[in-house]
Design a protein around this motif. Structure first.
Motif, short mmCIF file in Angstrom:
data_model
loop_
_atom_site.label_atom_id
_atom_site.label_comp_id
_atom_site.label_asym_id
_atom_site.label_seq_id
_atom_site.Cartn_x
_atom_site.Cartn_y
_atom_site.Cartn_z
N ASP A 1 -8.66 -8.03 -2.19
CA ASP A 1 -8.47 -9.48 -2.11
C ASP A 1 -7.04 -9.92 -2.36
O ASP A 1 -6.74 -11.11 -2.36
CB ASP A 1 -9.38 -10.19 -3.12
N ALA A 2 -6.15 -8.98 -2.59
CA ALA A 2 -4.78 -9.32 -2.96
C ALA A 2 -3.99 -9.86 -1.77
O ALA A 2 -4.14 -9.40 -0.64
CB ALA A 2 -4.08 -8.10 -3.54
N THR A 3 -3.14 -10.84 -2.04
CA THR A 3 -2.18 -11.33 -1.06
C THR A 3 -0.84 -10.71 -1.39
O THR A 3 -0.24 -11.00 -2.43
CB THR A 3 -2.07 -12.87 -1.11
N LEU A 4 -0.37 -9.83 -0.52
CA LEU A 4 0.84 -9.05 -0.79
C LEU A 4 1.85 -9.25 0.32
O LEU A 4 1.48 -9.40 1.49
CB LEU A 4 0.49 -7.56 -0.90
N PRO A 5 3.13 -9.23 -0.01
CA PRO A 5 4.16 -9.39 1.03
C PRO A 5 4.24 -8.16 1.93
O PRO A 5 4.19 -7.04 1.45
CB PRO A 5 5.44 -9.57 0.21
N ASP A 6 4.36 -8.38 3.21
CA ASP A 6 4.52 -7.25 4.12
C ASP A 6 5.84 -6.53 3.82
O ASP A 6 6.90 -7.16 3.71
CB ASP A 6 4.54 -7.74 5.58
N GLY A 7 5.74 -5.21 3.68
CA GLY A 7 6.93 -4.42 3.43
C GLY A 7 7.62 -4.75 2.11
O GLY A 7 8.82 -4.53 1.97
N GLY A 8 6.86 -5.23 1.14
CA GLY A 8 7.46 -5.67 -0.11
C GLY A 8 7.67 -4.59 -1.15
O GLY A 8 8.29 -4.85 -2.18
N PHE A 9 7.18 -3.37 -0.88
CA PHE A 9 7.22 -2.33 -1.91
C PHE A 9 7.71 -1.01 -1.33
O PHE A 9 7.45 -0.69 -0.17
CB PHE A 9 5.83 -2.13 -2.52
N SER A 10 8.39 -0.25 -2.17
CA SER A 10 8.84 1.08 -1.75
C SER A 10 7.78 2.14 -2.04
O SER A 10 7.80 3.22 -1.44
CB SER A 10 10.13 1.45 -2.47
N ALA A 11 6.84 1.84 -2.95
CA ALA A 11 5.79 2.80 -3.29
C ALA A 11 4.57 2.06 -3.82
O ALA A 11 4.68 0.94 -4.34
CB ALA A 11 6.27 3.81 -4.32
N LEU B 1 -2.41 -1.40 1.83
CA LEU B 1 -1.28 -0.69 1.24
C LEU B 1 -0.24 -0.34 2.31
O LEU B 1 0.96 -0.44 2.07
CB LEU B 1 -1.76 0.58 0.53
N HIS B 2 -0.71 0.05 3.48
CA HIS B 2 0.21 0.37 4.58
C HIS B 2 1.07 -0.84 4.91
O HIS B 2 2.30 -0.73 5.07
CB HIS B 2 -0.59 0.81 5.81
N ALA B 3 0.45 -2.02 4.97
CA ALA B 3 1.19 -3.23 5.31
C ALA B 3 2.16 -3.62 4.20
O ALA B 3 3.25 -4.15 4.45
CB ALA B 3 0.21 -4.38 5.57
N ALA B 4 1.78 -3.35 2.95
CA ALA B 4 2.62 -3.76 1.81
C ALA B 4 3.82 -2.85 1.60
O ALA B 4 4.77 -3.24 0.92
CB ALA B 4 1.77 -3.79 0.54
N LEU B 5 3.79 -1.65 2.18
CA LEU B 5 4.87 -0.70 1.97
C LEU B 5 5.94 -0.78 3.07
O LEU B 5 5.64 -1.07 4.23
CB LEU B 5 4.33 0.73 1.92
N ARG B 6 7.15 -0.49 2.68
CA ARG B 6 8.24 -0.41 3.63
C ARG B 6 8.11 0.87 4.46
O ARG B 6 7.40 1.79 4.05
CB ARG B 6 9.58 -0.39 2.88
N PRO B 7 8.77 0.94 5.62
CA PRO B 7 8.76 2.20 6.38
C PRO B 7 9.21 3.36 5.49
O PRO B 7 10.20 3.25 4.77
CB PRO B 7 9.77 1.93 7.50
N GLY B 8 8.45 4.44 5.54
CA GLY B 8 8.75 5.59 4.70
C GLY B 8 8.26 5.46 3.28
O GLY B 8 8.51 6.33 2.44
N GLY B 9 7.53 4.37 2.97
CA GLY B 9 7.01 4.15 1.63
C GLY B 9 6.01 5.24 1.23
O GLY B 9 5.38 5.87 2.08
#
Length: 244
Positions: free
Chosen positions: A87-97, A116-124
């Motif tokens: 249910d979390a609202t997370l920024p797209d690409g907002g995290f490195s891990a 989690l895929h959406a929340a991580l940066r490329p290569g996260g």
């Protein structure tokens, strides 16, 4: 709800994760200065404080109100979101891990992995770890007593051990993440009767009579037992195109 009721006891009863686990995550660049880490199901902060200590900026998700309150008090450096991953609202690409310490088995992976895929940066990176309470390679009288208690439960034939989930295959399902490596650590800890009682009470599938039985076993075996445990880490990388 079980963990909410046990919030204060959980914080003091669960053993820490091996320091080598955090060393490996730091060596791999998963945690450390300059990393922004999303922690799933942070509980009372057993892993969170180590992520912060390593220099990571941590956003911790915790759906239990009492646990989230305790987490905010114990690890004020982390930002705490009172929600579950689904249910979390997370920024797209907002995290490195993203990391999950003994929590990912509660997540609906069909929802959680895409989020989690959406929340991580490329290569996260995604790091999922947990304790296995018991080591099948070490036979002790206390473990035999524990097994006897568990054997009294009604159980479907072939039911999997909850402790083993999620597997690397489950985490890689759907192609959202690519497996990197799995690591195992074996270690031991001495527990007195009181700690045995407090620890087993934190297990959601243990009833109070069962907890009494294992505490009594520890007492009968001298009041202190050596438990042989394992910790398992799965490390994965965010896929560039999961649906291909």
């Amino acid at each position: 709800m079980h963990f909410e009721r046990m919030a204060a006891q959980y914080a003091g009863a669960r053993p820490p994760y091996p320091s080598r686990l955090y060393d490996l995550l730091a060596e791999q660049g998963v945690i450390g200065p300059g990393t922004r880490v999303l922690e799933v199901g942070a509980g009372s902060g057993l892993a969170t404080r180590e992520l912060v200590r390593a220099g990571s900026e941590v956003v911790a998700i915790e759906p239990g109100r009492e646990l989230a309150r305790l987490l905010g008090r114990e690890v004020p450096e982390a930002s705490v979101l009172l929600t579950g991953l689904e249910d979390a609202t997370l920024p797209d690409g907002g995290f490195s891990a993203a990391v999950a310490a003994t929590s990912m088995h509660w997540v609906d992976l069909s929802i959680g992995l895409p989020r989690l895929h959406a929340a991580l940066r490329p290569g996260g990176r995604l790091a999922v770890w947990r304790h296995l309470f018991g080591d099948d390679s070490v036979d002790t009288e206390f473990r035999r007593r524990v097994a006897h208690v568990v054997a009294q439960r009604p159980r479907e034939p072939g039911a999997p051990r909850v402790e083993a989930r999620p597997t690397m295959d489950e985490l890689a399902a759907g192609g959202w993440f690519e497996p990197e490596r799995t690591e195992h650590w074996r270690w031991s800890i001495d527990l007195d009767t009181d700690h045995v009682r407090r620890l087993f009470r934190t297990f959601s599938d243990w009833s109070e009579p069962e907890v009494d039985a294992v505490a009594r076993a520890a007492d009968e075996l001298g009041g202190v037992v050596t438990e042989h445990y394992q910790s398992t880490l799965h490390l994965l990388t965010r896929s560039a195109s999961p649906r291909d």
